[in-house]
Design an enzyme around this catalytic site. Sequence first.
Site, PDB file in Angstrom:
ATOM      1  N   CYS A 112       0.870  -1.186   0.000  1.00  0.00           N
ATOM      2  CA  CYS A 112       0.000   0.000   0.000  1.00  0.00           C
ATOM      3  C   CYS A 112       0.896   1.221   0.000  1.00  0.00           C
ATOM      4  O   CYS A 112       1.932   1.233  -0.648  1.00  0.00           O
ATOM      5  CB  CYS A 112      -0.955  -0.019   1.195  1.00  0.00           C
ATOM      6  N   GLY A 113       0.529   2.261   0.740  1.00  0.00           N
ATOM      7  CA  GLY A 113       1.363   3.450   0.814  1.00  0.00           C
ATOM      8  C   GLY A 113       2.470   3.322   1.842  1.00  0.00           C
ATOM      9  O   GLY A 113       3.630   3.620   1.571  1.00  0.00           O
TER      10      GLY A 113
END
Length: 286
Positions: A241-242
């Site tokens: 993800c981030g």
Amino acid sequence: MAYANPTSLVSTEWLQQNMSAPDIRIVDASWYMPAENRDPKAEFAESHIEGAVFFDIDDIADTDIPLPHMVPSPEKFSSRVRKLGLGDGSRIIIYDKSGVRSAARAWWLFKLFGHDDVAILDGGMQKWLDEGRPVSDMPSKPTERHFTARMNNMILREKAQVRRNLETNKEQVLDARSQGRYEGTAPEPREGLRGGRIPGSLNLPFDQLFKTDGTLLAANDLKKAYLEAGIDMNKPVITSCGSGVTACVLAFGLHMLGHRFVSVYDGSWTEWALDEQLPISTGKKK
């Protein structure tokens, strides 16, 4: 079709009925994106499920490196959770009040350090409040409890392993970010970060795993979401993800479906994009 691991998800009704059981420990693991300018610890002090303790994913982390909320050492994790009264023999129930579903990050950390008796509150604090269930502003006073950390490196991936996977393709990489961030058409929330994705990765935005009331999709619909994202349920998966928070949401969904070979790329896109030597892909996946 039923969930493969139904005890990893508890309902608000179940928690209210069982919250006074001697082995139950309730944890608030709320966390917000920096741009939201919200203080989860202050919000916890104002209102939380009675008896809950606050799990700070930015503090229970390796704070000696520049990346946010990375996995801490077993010693640090044990020390922090012991002081929260979370330890051997505890049945830990985790919730959050944040849109990024940070409860899954805390759930995964407990699994990483060998504590399997841990579950997520379905629908989180929002559902609890929507149903008019009781909250408290009283500070919790946990009794310190021994926690034995047994690190399970099988569910953790680091940058070198993900880079090597570009050549071997032994594991599927599944990105939890929005389609725009995955394709590099939407800006990253962290200023100056390159846009795009890990080459060869697939995309399933984490918020697609939930119904409108915030509860997890039924097992059939959950499996359909992964299949439509292109995931082969018989092959290992690395979630990303981030910064390693919502990757844990995808890992949790796969766990609920009984997938046995799921790991989380802890540094995720923040670490990957900061390394100018690493390749990226942009645009729609061909």
